[in-house]
Scaffold this active site. Structure first.
Site, PDB file in Angstrom:
ATOM      1  CB  CYS A 151      67.658  17.978  50.972  1.00 30.22           C
ATOM      2  SG  CYS A 151      66.526  19.039  50.044  1.00 30.22           S
ATOM      3  CG  ASP A 152      71.679  16.414  47.011  1.00 29.87           C
ATOM      4  OD1 ASP A 152      72.710  16.907  47.503  1.00 29.87           O
ATOM      5  OD2 ASP A 152      71.580  15.227  46.705  1.00 29.87           O
TER       6      ASP A 152
END
Length: 467
Positions: free
Chosen positions: A386-387
């Protein structure tokens, strides 16, 4: 057209925030090490010790900025970019009399970008057998030039800018207006700018304050688990259906595990609950200010356990009081909102979770779907990305690990940020709006795309395939 521009701007802001936090978060362990040494061994610490106190200044002056610079350069251009970024940052460190976190966050990526472009132009022209000579001297020459420029120009400019920011924060504190920052922080968190706010803005300023005072209130502003806990407790008491059933587990993960992203879907189910988060955040900050409370370093994750370990002597009443006040106020406001109409059906929490994931990356016109290929290549590592590499990917990784364990599948499952995807990953699992970025980063891996990290039926498909 206006909607497209708005979406594009939001995507760019999220990417920038992800990049900022990507430089800080891999090095949080070093920040915590420095914070523990500071809390324990400075003259006002728990166990004052002149020998161990000698570690405090060199760590914050050299170690932490160089780690940030190396990470920033590495994100842009792998190890080569990291090395040149660290060299360049030495210039702004020597040219300043304050910790150069902001300088590191500028010089590291800048150096990585420059050496990447230099290699693009000159590396194809290097004669065979001279590659190592070119690699070493080009990195050394560019690093030396940037270090000198940072010493004579970059350092003083960044010092002036940092001083201006610190002065603005101090003016807000002196005016008694610090609680008002929750109006921006709490909505920003739900928009997944929490890591950018905390690690990109507050932590560098807080570290400078902690060096001078042994603590900083800025470490408490975004990381306070109280507002989220109050909202989850209100769901436990006043909600129904799946939302109520899932809230106790979410509360435990949020409060003790420090993964704040887990309560964001509960706000998205009932957007008016952002008022509860803002009210709780303001109340907590007011108590922190009232007791002059602070932490010795940035707590990451924002867990009550991390708070306890990083609270300096004499600050426990203020720190715990702020968390409790934020929880109570958030709970009371959320209770009023939920009493007027709590989500009842199971679809609400699933829909909100999907909406949460939709907000984490830019929209893709053709999202990747789960691959159903029966590749004969042996799978040895599955990576969730994810980020930031901590929140939703950590939860998804934990879920799949349990499924693998129950099915007796002996395959490594881990999680990371997209910018740090390991080259040996065989399968990469991302949210559908982030898959395109993951493919660009690691095109040779097999990419699985899901709508919901917390409960995708595609996990079972993967388990069946790998048995």
């Amino acid at each position: 057209m206006a909607e497209q521009k708005k979406g594009s701007l939001k995507s760019r802001v999220q990417r920038f925030g992800s990049f900022l936090s990507g430089m800080i978060m891999p090095n949080i362990g070093a920040f915590i090490a420095w914070g523990l040494i500071t809390a324990l061994f400075i003259p006002t610490g728990w166990f004052p010790n002149a020998t161990f106190e000698q570690l405090v200044d060199p760590m914050i002056t050299y170690l932490l900025p160089l780690l940030i610079a190396y990470t920033g350069g590495k994100i842009v251009y792998d190890i080569r970019g990291g090395v040149v970024g660290a060299i360049a940052t030495m210039g702004v460190i020597i040219g300043a009399d304050i910790p150069m976190f902001l300088g590191a966050m500028i010089m590291g990526p800048l150096a990585g970008y420059l050496i990447k472009n230099i290699d693009t132009v000159f590396l194809p022209k290097v004669k065979q057998g001279f590659e190592m000579l070119y690699n070493n001297f080009s990195a050394g020459i560019l690093g030396a030039i940037l270090a000198m420029l940072g010493l004579v120009g970059g350092g003083p400019i960044i010092v002036a800018f940092t001083t201006m920011l610190a002065g603005g924060v101090q003016a807000i504190v002196n005016a008694g207006l610090l609680p008002l920052v929750s109006i921006f922080i709490e909505p920003g968190k739900v928009l997944f700018l929490n890591n950018a706010i905390n690690h990109g803005i507050l932590s560098p300023l807080g570290a400078e304050q902690a060096l001078q005072q042994g603590k900083s209130i800025l470490f408490l502003l975004e990381s306070n688990p109280g507002p989220g806990l109050g909202i989850l407790l209100a769901y436990i008491v006043f909600s129904k259906g799946m939302a109520r059933q899932s809230a106790p587990g979410a509360a435990i993960i949020h409060f003790f595990g420090g993964i704040h992203e887990i309560y964001f879907p509960y706000i998205l189910m009932k957007p008016l609950l952002i008022l509860a988060a803002i009210g709780g955040g303001m109340s907590g900050i007011f108590v922190f200010t009232l007791f002059d409370a602070g932490l010795s370093s940035s707590p990451s994750p924002g867990s009550i356990i991390a708070y306890t370990l990083l609270t300096p002597q004499g600050n426990f009443i203020g720190v715990y009081g702020g968390v409790i006040a934020a929880t109570v106020v958030s709970f009371l406001i959320a209770s009023v909102i939920l009493k007027r109409g709590a989500p009842e059906d199971d679809g609400d929490i699933q829909g909100a979770t999907a909406k949460m994931q939709d907000m984490k990356g830019k929209k893709s016109s053709a999202a990747e779907t789960l691959s159903t290929s029966t590749s004969s290549t042996k799978v040895e590592k599955v990576v969730f990305a994810c980020d930031a590499g901590m929140g939703s990917s950590a939860m998804g990784s934990s879920i799949l690990k349990n499924k693998f364990k129950k099915s007796e599948i002996n395959i490594e499952v881990t999680n990371t940020s997209i910018s740090n995807l390991p080259s040996d990953a065989d399968i990469v699992i991302t949210h559908k709006d982030l898959t395109e970025r993951a493919v660009d980063k690691l095109p040779d891996a097999e990419h699985f795309s899901v709508d919901n990290f917390l409960g995708s039926p595609k996990y079972d498909e993967l388990v069946d395939r790998l048995k």
